[in-house]
Design a protein around this motif. Structure first.
Motif, PDB file in Angstrom:
ATOM      1  N   LEU A 150       0.860  -1.549   0.261  1.00 10.88           N
ATOM      2  CA  LEU A 150      -0.087   0.237  -0.075  1.00 10.88           C
ATOM      3  C   LEU A 150       0.751   0.817   0.106  1.00 10.88           C
ATOM      4  CD1 LEU A 150      -2.740  -1.192   2.531  1.00 10.88           C
ATOM      5  CD2 LEU A 150      -2.685  -0.565  -0.182  1.00 10.88           C
ATOM      6  N   GLY A 151       2.340   1.215  -0.383  1.00 21.82           N
ATOM      7  CA  GLY A 151       2.643   2.231   0.072  1.00 21.82           C
ATOM      8  C   GLY A 151       3.744   2.933   1.423  1.00 21.82           C
ATOM      9  N   PHE A 152       2.934   1.997   2.374  1.00 19.97           N
ATOM     10  CA  PHE A 152       4.068   2.324   3.842  1.00 19.97           C
ATOM     11  C   PHE A 152       5.741   2.218   3.372  1.00 19.97           C
ATOM     12  CE2 PHE A 152      -0.215   2.200   4.930  1.00 19.97           C
ATOM     13  CZ  PHE A 152      -0.413   3.110   5.829  1.00 19.97           C
ATOM     14  N   ASN A 153       6.742   3.165   3.616  1.00 17.37           N
ATOM     15  CA  ASN A 153       7.913   2.939   3.970  1.00 17.37           C
ATOM     16  C   ASN A 153       8.789   2.220   5.110  1.00 17.37           C
ATOM     17  OD1 ASN A 153       8.405   5.245   5.396  1.00 17.37           O
ATOM     18  ND2 ASN A 153       8.144   6.404   3.806  1.00 17.37           N
ATOM     19  N   GLY A 154       9.834   2.402   4.878  1.00 23.98           N
ATOM     20  CA  GLY A 154       9.986   1.338   6.399  1.00 23.98           C
ATOM     21  C   GLY A 154       9.596   2.032   7.403  1.00 23.98           C
ATOM     22  N   GLY A 155      10.336   3.811   8.260  1.00 21.81           N
ATOM     23  CA  GLY A 155       9.961   4.429   8.801  1.00 21.81           C
ATOM     24  C   GLY A 155       8.797   4.621   9.064  1.00 21.81           C
ATOM     25  N   VAL A 156       7.705   4.863   8.332  1.00 17.67           N
ATOM     26  CA  VAL A 156       5.886   4.672   8.325  1.00 17.67           C
ATOM     27  C   VAL A 156       5.867   3.558   8.560  1.00 17.67           C
ATOM     28  CG1 VAL A 156       3.881   4.547   7.698  1.00 17.67           C
ATOM     29  CG2 VAL A 156       5.756   6.591   6.696  1.00 17.67           C
ATOM     30  N   LEU A 157       6.275   2.625   8.369  1.00 16.82           N
ATOM     31  CA  LEU A 157       6.046   1.058   8.930  1.00 16.82           C
ATOM     32  C   LEU A 157       6.107   0.426  10.267  1.00 16.82           C
ATOM     33  CD1 LEU A 157       4.413  -1.237   6.880  1.00 16.82           C
ATOM     34  CD2 LEU A 157       7.184  -2.580   6.895  1.00 16.82           C
ATOM     35  N   THR A 158       7.386   1.109  10.885  1.00 13.99           N
ATOM     36  CA  THR A 158       8.143   0.964  12.345  1.00 13.99           C
ATOM     37  C   THR A 158       7.271   1.208  13.333  1.00 13.99           C
ATOM     38  OG1 THR A 158       9.880  -0.032  11.366  1.00 13.99           O
ATOM     39  CG2 THR A 158      10.000   1.707  13.553  1.00 13.99           C
ATOM     40  N   ARG A 159       6.910   3.283  12.837  1.00 17.23           N
ATOM     41  CA  ARG A 159       6.622   3.574  13.146  1.00 17.23           C
ATOM     42  C   ARG A 159       4.592   2.977  13.814  1.00 17.23           C
ATOM     43  NH1 ARG A 159       7.469   8.400  17.028  1.00 17.23           N
ATOM     44  NH2 ARG A 159       5.884   9.337  17.184  1.00 17.23           N
ATOM     45  N   VAL A 160       4.379   3.080  12.542  1.00 16.45           N
ATOM     46  CA  VAL A 160       2.996   2.483  13.229  1.00 16.45           C
ATOM     47  C   VAL A 160       2.901   1.219  13.584  1.00 16.45           C
ATOM     48  CG1 VAL A 160       0.934   1.678  11.825  1.00 16.45           C
ATOM     49  CG2 VAL A 160       1.734   3.296  11.256  1.00 16.45           C
ATOM     50  N   TYR A 190       2.684  12.039   0.414  1.00 21.67           N
ATOM     51  CA  TYR A 190       3.567  12.566   0.926  1.00 21.67           C
ATOM     52  C   TYR A 190       2.944  13.094   2.714  1.00 21.67           C
ATOM     53  CZ  TYR A 190       6.719  15.167   4.033  1.00 21.67           C
ATOM     54  OH  TYR A 190       8.149  15.415   4.860  1.00 21.67           O
ATOM     55  N   GLY A 191       1.740  14.202   1.787  1.00 21.91           N
ATOM     56  CA  GLY A 191       1.300  13.976   3.755  1.00 21.91           C
ATOM     57  C   GLY A 191       0.288  13.089   4.309  1.00 21.91           C
ATOM     58  N   ILE A 192      -0.113  12.344   3.378  1.00 22.55           N
ATOM     59  CA  ILE A 192      -0.793  10.781   3.952  1.00 22.55           C
ATOM     60  C   ILE A 192       0.520   9.846   5.125  1.00 22.55           C
ATOM     61  CG2 ILE A 192      -1.778   8.989   3.651  1.00 22.55           C
ATOM     62  CD1 ILE A 192      -3.520   9.939   1.463  1.00 22.55           C
ATOM     63  N   GLU A 193       1.561   9.972   4.839  1.00 24.00           N
ATOM     64  CA  GLU A 193       2.524   8.949   4.670  1.00 24.00           C
ATOM     65  C   GLU A 193       2.946   9.858   6.404  1.00 24.00           C
ATOM     66  OE1 GLU A 193       6.078   8.486   1.793  1.00 24.00           O
ATOM     67  OE2 GLU A 193       5.271   6.784   1.066  1.00 24.00           O
ATOM     68  N   ARG A 194       3.347  11.499   6.240  1.00 25.27           N
ATOM     69  CA  ARG A 194       3.509  12.125   7.308  1.00 25.27           C
ATOM     70  C   ARG A 194       2.319  11.269   8.808  1.00 25.27           C
ATOM     71  NH1 ARG A 194       6.450  16.556   9.150  1.00 25.27           N
ATOM     72  NH2 ARG A 194       4.560  18.274  10.657  1.00 25.27           N
ATOM     73  N   VAL A 195       1.260  11.689   8.288  1.00 23.69           N
ATOM     74  CA  VAL A 195      -0.299  11.696   9.054  1.00 23.69           C
ATOM     75  C   VAL A 195       0.210  10.407   9.751  1.00 23.69           C
ATOM     76  CG1 VAL A 195      -2.666  10.718   9.202  1.00 23.69           C
ATOM     77  CG2 VAL A 195      -1.789  13.306   7.693  1.00 23.69           C
ATOM     78  N   PHE A 196       0.232   9.486   9.187  1.00 22.90           N
ATOM     79  CA  PHE A 196       0.477   8.006   9.784  1.00 22.90           C
ATOM     80  C   PHE A 196       1.652   7.859  10.609  1.00 22.90           C
ATOM     81  CE2 PHE A 196      -2.286   5.954   5.782  1.00 22.90           C
ATOM     82  CZ  PHE A 196      -3.516   6.307   6.253  1.00 22.90           C
ATOM     83  N   HIS A 197       2.978   8.995   9.596  1.00 29.39           N
ATOM     84  CA  HIS A 197       4.030   8.920  10.918  1.00 29.39           C
ATOM     85  C   HIS A 197       3.964   8.786  12.480  1.00 29.39           C
ATOM     86  CE1 HIS A 197       8.126   9.621  12.237  1.00 29.39           C
ATOM     87  NE2 HIS A 197       8.124   8.219  11.142  1.00 29.39           N
ATOM     88  N   TYR A 198       3.135  10.527  11.960  1.00 32.84           N
ATOM     89  CA  TYR A 198       3.634  11.600  13.314  1.00 32.84           C
ATOM     90  C   TYR A 198       1.411  10.505  14.259  1.00 32.84           C
ATOM     91  CZ  TYR A 198       7.061  13.892  11.939  1.00 32.84           C
ATOM     92  OH  TYR A 198       8.815  14.593  11.702  1.00 32.84           O
ATOM     93  N   PHE A 199       0.673  10.254  13.376  1.00 33.30           N
ATOM     94  CA  PHE A 199      -0.165  10.190  14.476  1.00 33.30           C
ATOM     95  C   PHE A 199      -0.600   8.238  13.832  1.00 33.30           C
ATOM     96  CE2 PHE A 199      -4.783  10.836  15.607  1.00 33.30           C
ATOM     97  CZ  PHE A 199      -4.532  10.664  17.018  1.00 33.30           C
ATOM     98  N   PRO A 200      -0.313   7.228  14.136  1.00 33.31           N
ATOM     99  CA  PRO A 200      -0.522   6.397  13.318  1.00 33.31           C
ATOM    100  C   PRO A 200      -1.596   6.002  14.588  1.00 33.31           C
ATOM    101  CG  PRO A 200       1.262   6.257  14.755  1.00 33.31           C
ATOM    102  CD  PRO A 200       1.236   7.210  15.241  1.00 33.31           C
ATOM    103  N   GLU A 201      -2.453   6.236  15.222  1.00 28.63           N
ATOM    104  CA  GLU A 201      -3.441   6.178  16.297  1.00 28.63           C
ATOM    105  C   GLU A 201      -5.207   6.082  15.549  1.00 28.63           C
ATOM    106  OE1 GLU A 201      -0.714   7.494  16.667  1.00 28.63           O
ATOM    107  OE2 GLU A 201      -0.307   6.623  19.496  1.00 28.63           O
ATOM    108  N   VAL A 202      -5.067   7.169  14.393  1.00 27.02           N
ATOM    109  CA  VAL A 202      -5.633   7.623  13.553  1.00 27.02           C
ATOM    110  C   VAL A 202      -5.942   6.163  13.036  1.00 27.02           C
ATOM    111  CG1 VAL A 202      -4.238   8.532  11.577  1.00 27.02           C
ATOM    112  CG2 VAL A 202      -6.633   9.466  11.557  1.00 27.02           C
ATOM    113  N   LEU A 203      -5.331   5.356  12.023  1.00 26.34           N
ATOM    114  CA  LEU A 203      -5.439   4.006  11.761  1.00 26.34           C
ATOM    115  C   LEU A 203      -6.986   3.442  12.384  1.00 26.34           C
ATOM    116  CD1 LEU A 203      -1.798   2.759  10.807  1.00 26.34           C
ATOM    117  CD2 LEU A 203      -3.894   3.410   8.944  1.00 26.34           C
TER     118      LEU A 203
END
Length: 438
Positions: A150-160, A190-203
């Motif tokens: 779905l496009g989650f990079n390594g940093g976002v994946l780890t943070r989630v 890019y903004g969506i990745e930023r949202v999931f990185h800084y606030f993964p609870e939104v999922l």
């Protein structure tokens, strides 16, 4: 054949001695196992105080696992390279994770996948969740592959996985629904990745019942779609606000009574940002043990808090509770404490009063109000000037300021504090934004 009383006594003694022999070794064995477990855990980083707390609350470990299996489990956990702090937290929060068969299965599963790019802290969070809900490692690895697709990079994946491991229990449609919602607001990839990185609870938020009504509230308050999108991208925690929360925060801002420069600085980045900063300070105060109504009242009486960093507020409260030994509820009566300078006002005044109390120079209790509210000059004349040795810890006034000695050394004079009375207008203003909190 009848049994004599002497024979009965002999039989009773034999049974008693047999029972004693069978129970005492069991107790000795339990005690030895407990000592072995304590020594083992200490070798793996638990301090003596942590050991005492852990063994007192997690005594069931020896009933389900033997010391040898626990040692093997600890070795597997260390093979995941989990940091010491996270390692200790995992043992306290989820001691059942020491199940050897469970960990062995996860060790094999992760080794088959190879380098997944998931941090050790993320693995720690996943293990705790998986043990509680009996999640198989294959499901975790399946979710890793799905998120990468779905496009989650390594940093976002780890943070989630660190902050929201429950994503393992979500299906593909639920995840795609959150992505689609953010795309609908005009946020870039890019903004969506930023949202999931800084606030993964939104999922974990429901789109129809939580996120869409929240955006609707922002629009009703007069904010444009572009402004809302920019604010979400800048600080994704905006999406964590409850319905009606922004309205109450803006209501407080409209009734503030403070100097114009302070109000201008509060609104310097726009009304939306000012309202969100109020929400963050309210959350900070409530986290320290206050209720929402008290937090709003403190912020209304001391608007400068909106401009202070959260870390600075937390530091002052920690000093108030743990060093000064005041209850956090005292802030409702003396909110000026949080507006005072920590290094230049709070600490010097506290040191002076503590010194005088230790010397027996105070025959009365200096409350928080008497400690904080007096001006620097008034406090100096009351507590410092009669005792020159206090000037070093308080900080001397510059020479030539024209200070006059108001009373002889050793003579104390208390000033009756002026009683603050709230006007009817003030009360009505507070009620206007605090009614939803009642």
């Amino acid at each position: 054949m009848a049994i004599s009383s002497v024979t009965k006594a002999k039989i009773f003694c034999r049974l008693s001695s047999t029972q004693f022999i069978s129970t005492v070794p069991h107790k000795i064995s339990q005690f030895r196992n407990k000592i072995c477990l304590a020594n083992l855990l200490q070798r793996y980083g638990l301090s003596p105080s942590q050991l005492h707390t852990f063994l007192a609350k997690k005594h069931f470990l020896l009933d389900h696992y033997n010391v040898h299996d626990i040692q093997n489990s600890l070795n597997i956990l260390l093979s995941f390279k989990i940091p010491q702090t996270s390692f200790i937290s995992l043992l306290f929060d989820c001691p059942a994770v020491l199940d050897f068969n469970f960990l062995k299965k996860w060790q094999i599963g992760i080794s088959k996948f190879g380098d997944s790019g998931i941090s050790p802290v993320a693995i720690c969070s996943v293990l705790a969740l998986s043990k509680r809900f009996q999640i198989d490692p294959d499901l975790f690895l399946n979710r890793v592959s799905l998120l990468k697709d779905l496009g989650f990079n390594g940093g976002v994946l780890t943070r989630v996985f660190e902050r929201f491991p429950r994503i393992i229990m979500m299906n593909e449609d639920e995840i795609c629904e959150k992505i689609g919602f953010l795309e609908g607001t005009g946020i870039s990839r890019y903004g969506i990745e930023r949202v999931f990185h800084y606030f993964p609870e939104v999922l974990g938020f429901d789109v129809e019942n939580r996120l869409k009504p929240l955006l609707g509230e922002f629009l009703e308050l007069g904010f444009s779609e572009d402004e809302i999108r920019d604010e979400i991208t800048m600080d994704p925690r905006v999406l964590g606000m409850e319905l009606g929360e922004m309205s109450r925060c803006l209501g407080l801002l409209k009734t503030l009574k403070c100097r114009v420069p302070i109000k201008d600085k509060i609104f310097s980045e726009g009304e939306f940002r000012a309202g969100f900063e109020v929400k963050l300070r309210i959350d900070c105060l409530c986290k320290q043990g206050l209720i929402h109504r008290e937090a709003f009242k403190i912020l209304w009486k001391e608007p400068r808090l909106i401009l202070y960093e959260i870390e600075e507020i937390e530091k002052k409260i920690e000093f108030l509770v743990h060093r000064m030994k005041y209850g956090v509820g005292s802030l409702v009566e003396v909110p000026e404490y949080l507006g005072a300078n920590f290094e230049k006002q709070i600490i010097p005044r506290y040191n002076v009063v503590e010194y005088l109390r230790s010397k027996g120079a105070l025959e009365f209790d200096v409350g928080l109000k008497s400690l904080i509210k007096p001006s620097r000059l008034r406090f100096y004349n009351l507590y410092v000037k009669p005792y020159p040795e206090c000037e070093k810890m308080f900080g001397r006034f510059a020479e030539g300021t024209g200070l006059k000695r108001r009373h002889p050394v050793g003579m104390w004079k208390l000033f009756k504090p002026q009683k603050h009375t709230e006007t009817k207008e003030d009360v009505n203003n507070m009620k206007s934004f605090m009614e939803p909190l009642v």
